[in-house]
Design a protein around this motif. Sequence first.
Motif, PDB file in Angstrom:
ATOM      1  N   ILE A 177     -16.055 -67.072   9.622  1.00  0.00           N
ATOM      2  CA  ILE A 177     -14.752 -66.568   9.211  1.00  0.00           C
ATOM      3  C   ILE A 177     -14.888 -65.801   7.908  1.00  0.00           C
ATOM      4  N   THR A 178     -14.581 -64.506   7.945  1.00  0.00           N
ATOM      5  CA  THR A 178     -14.600 -63.669   6.752  1.00  0.00           C
ATOM      6  C   THR A 178     -13.299 -62.866   6.712  1.00  0.00           C
ATOM      7  N   THR A 179     -13.184 -61.980   5.752  1.00  0.00           N
ATOM      8  CA  THR A 179     -12.040 -61.060   5.704  1.00  0.00           C
ATOM      9  C   THR A 179     -12.559 -59.646   5.497  1.00  0.00           C
ATOM     10  N   GLY A 180     -11.673 -58.685   5.743  1.00  0.00           N
ATOM     11  CA  GLY A 180     -12.000 -57.310   5.394  1.00  0.00           C
ATOM     12  C   GLY A 180     -11.997 -57.140   3.885  1.00  0.00           C
ATOM     13  N   LYS A 181     -12.315 -55.936   3.427  1.00  0.00           N
ATOM     14  CA  LYS A 181     -12.412 -55.676   1.987  1.00  0.00           C
ATOM     15  C   LYS A 181     -11.484 -54.560   1.515  1.00  0.00           C
ATOM     16  N   LEU A 182     -10.789 -53.916   2.432  1.00  0.00           N
ATOM     17  CA  LEU A 182     -10.066 -52.686   2.088  1.00  0.00           C
ATOM     18  C   LEU A 182      -8.589 -52.921   1.819  1.00  0.00           C
ATOM     19  N   ASP A 183      -7.978 -51.983   1.084  1.00  0.00           N
ATOM     20  CA  ASP A 183      -6.530 -51.956   0.919  1.00  0.00           C
ATOM     21  C   ASP A 183      -5.897 -51.474   2.222  1.00  0.00           C
ATOM     22  N   ALA A 184      -4.639 -51.840   2.407  1.00  0.00           N
ATOM     23  CA  ALA A 184      -3.957 -51.467   3.654  1.00  0.00           C
ATOM     24  C   ALA A 184      -3.799 -49.957   3.783  1.00  0.00           C
ATOM     25  N   ASN A 185      -3.750 -49.234   2.659  1.00  0.00           N
ATOM     26  CA  ASN A 185      -3.546 -47.788   2.710  1.00  0.00           C
ATOM     27  C   ASN A 185      -4.854 -47.005   2.885  1.00  0.00           C
ATOM     28  N   ALA A 186      -5.935 -47.682   3.238  1.00  0.00           N
ATOM     29  CA  ALA A 186      -7.217 -47.012   3.439  1.00  0.00           C
ATOM     30  C   ALA A 186      -7.278 -46.250   4.761  1.00  0.00           C
ATOM     31  N   GLN A 187      -6.272 -46.398   5.593  1.00  0.00           N
ATOM     32  CA  GLN A 187      -6.244 -45.741   6.896  1.00  0.00           C
ATOM     33  C   GLN A 187      -6.267 -44.217   6.745  1.00  0.00           C
ATOM     34  N   PHE A 192      -8.940 -49.673  12.476  1.00  0.00           N
ATOM     35  CA  PHE A 192      -8.775 -50.305  11.167  1.00  0.00           C
ATOM     36  C   PHE A 192      -7.679 -51.361  11.312  1.00  0.00           C
ATOM     37  N   PHE A 193      -8.083 -52.629  11.280  1.00  0.00           N
ATOM     38  CA  PHE A 193      -7.153 -53.724  11.513  1.00  0.00           C
ATOM     39  C   PHE A 193      -6.510 -54.167  10.199  1.00  0.00           C
ATOM     40  N   THR A 194      -5.188 -54.086  10.174  1.00  0.00           N
ATOM     41  CA  THR A 194      -4.420 -54.572   9.031  1.00  0.00           C
ATOM     42  C   THR A 194      -3.590 -55.750   9.529  1.00  0.00           C
ATOM     43  N   CYS A 195      -2.449 -55.988   8.894  1.00  0.00           N
ATOM     44  CA  CYS A 195      -1.573 -57.058   9.357  1.00  0.00           C
ATOM     45  C   CYS A 195      -0.504 -56.547  10.337  1.00  0.00           C
ATOM     46  N   ALA A 196      -0.638 -55.301  10.746  1.00  0.00           N
ATOM     47  CA  ALA A 196       0.220 -54.771  11.808  1.00  0.00           C
ATOM     48  C   ALA A 196      -0.318 -55.226  13.166  1.00  0.00           C
ATOM     49  N   GLU A 197       0.516 -55.167  14.187  1.00  0.00           N
ATOM     50  CA  GLU A 197       0.067 -55.600  15.513  1.00  0.00           C
ATOM     51  C   GLU A 197      -0.992 -54.662  16.077  1.00  0.00           C
ATOM     52  N   GLN A 198      -0.795 -53.354  15.882  1.00  0.00           N
ATOM     53  CA  GLN A 198      -1.742 -52.379  16.411  1.00  0.00           C
ATOM     54  C   GLN A 198      -2.630 -51.844  15.287  1.00  0.00           C
ATOM     55  N   PRO A 199      -3.914 -51.628  15.563  1.00  0.00           N
ATOM     56  CA  PRO A 199      -4.808 -51.110  14.519  1.00  0.00           C
ATOM     57  C   PRO A 199      -4.523 -49.649  14.194  1.00  0.00           C
ATOM     58  N   PHE A 200      -4.828 -49.269  12.953  1.00  0.00           N
ATOM     59  CA  PHE A 200      -4.784 -47.869  12.549  1.00  0.00           C
ATOM     60  C   PHE A 200      -6.184 -47.282  12.763  1.00  0.00           C
ATOM     61  N   LYS A 201      -6.472 -46.151  12.130  1.00  0.00           N
ATOM     62  CA  LYS A 201      -7.788 -45.519  12.256  1.00  0.00           C
ATOM     63  C   LYS A 201      -8.414 -45.345  10.875  1.00  0.00           C
ATOM     64  N   ILE A 202      -9.739 -45.272  10.871  1.00  0.00           N
ATOM     65  CA  ILE A 202     -10.483 -45.092   9.620  1.00  0.00           C
ATOM     66  C   ILE A 202     -11.823 -44.439   9.960  1.00  0.00           C
ATOM     67  N   ASP A 203     -12.451 -43.802   8.975  1.00  0.00           N
ATOM     68  CA  ASP A 203     -13.697 -43.066   9.227  1.00  0.00           C
ATOM     69  C   ASP A 203     -14.959 -43.863   8.948  1.00  0.00           C
ATOM     70  N   ALA A 248     -11.518 -53.586   8.383  1.00  0.00           N
ATOM     71  CA  ALA A 248     -10.387 -54.513   8.256  1.00  0.00           C
ATOM     72  C   ALA A 248      -9.842 -54.555   6.829  1.00  0.00           C
ATOM     73  N   TYR A 249      -8.558 -54.796   6.765  1.00  0.00           N
ATOM     74  CA  TYR A 249      -7.807 -54.993   5.520  1.00  0.00           C
ATOM     75  C   TYR A 249      -8.233 -56.328   4.881  1.00  0.00           C
ATOM     76  N   GLN A 250      -8.102 -56.411   3.563  1.00  0.00           N
ATOM     77  CA  GLN A 250      -8.581 -57.590   2.834  1.00  0.00           C
ATOM     78  C   GLN A 250      -7.815 -58.872   3.151  1.00  0.00           C
TER      79      GLN A 250
END
Length: 392
Positions: free
Chosen positions: A237-247, A255-266, A296-298
């Motif tokens: 069990i770990t977590t992501g390291k990014l801010d939610a606005n990194a999309q 890019f998985f945040t706390c939204a139901e559907q993932p966003f995108k990231i490079d 993933a988001y932090q």
Amino acid sequence: MAQDKDQKTLNVPPLRFTGFTGDWKKTTLGEIGKTFNGLTGKNSNDFGQGSPYITYKSIFDNSKVDISRVEYVTITDNERIKSAQNVVRLGDIFFTTSSETPTEVGMTSVLLDGIEDCYLNSFCFGYRLSNKEETLPEYFRFYLRASVIRNKLSILAQGSTRFNISKNEVMRMGINLPNSSEQEKIAALLSCIDERITTQNKIIEKYESLIKGIAQHCIKESTSGNTYVKLGDICQITTGKLDANAQVDNGIYPFFTCAEQPFKIDSFAFDTEALLISGNGANLGYINYYNGKFNAYQRTYVLDIFSENIQYIKWALKVLLPQRIAIEKSSSNTPYIVLSTLSDLRLPIPNKSNQCHIAKLMQSLERKLSSQITLNDSYNKLKQYLLRQMFI
């Protein structure tokens, strides 16, 4: 706009039923109807009993008023005698007058079901067509929600932190109308699609309820005579390291945040088969499954390297994690998941064969649900296409 056989430009939409010819009439809302106000002079003590009134939210949410969602307000005898409050009528159209964004100002809903002694909330205004045989309320249900009208209403919105719209400006807004026969045809088509979408939503709700019930039954059965283990002992069990606005738009990886559907990231930080759990926000405890490269988001927990069937664990978590979150919320008022919420969660672990059986059953049901959601999406896309193409 379109052209007739003589290459004359006609005032008509790009998509039209066969059999109809000639220009659509140019007019304004003020020329074909009149406005009226919602409730006035009421305070909090007047609400909760009395006569029905149509709420702001029911207008905002639907192009057709759902009369099962009315709330209640006291109308005094003196108000009735003096006609101090406006009673709504069948075919009336309602406009919201304010919102937090200009694109959501002036949302409309039409009253197409009869209801006695009913009123309108004070944050909207009503609009009554003068001749309902020439201008059909059923047509305006869709026309006023079409992009061509929504764009005009958004331009009329005024404000900085809260946007408002003037009913006088709305009444001066130019519109284009076909004859009543063409209005009826357009309204009938879009009503048919709306009814199908409503039916499809009910089918999806039934599937979701069925899947939830079967999952609860399967996990409950797994609790009988099986070994319990801590989640932290059967996976990493770990977590992501990014801010939610990194999309980024049009990114390469999910890019998985706390939204139901993932966003995108490079960029990606994980390349694994994992469960991703929302650690805070409105979707607290929401679980996604993914296999491949992602980021993933932090505050999103990433669970991977499972020693048990990951699909079985996903459904065990869907059943048992909400219960644990509810307990922790009530005891410590913690609106987020901490690591121990997950790592110490005890799960029933049946033998590998039963895990596989449950996982395959739930995956089969998920695929059926997914196909129904895809079908519903196609109906909604068709409706949005027609709303863009059949009006001017």
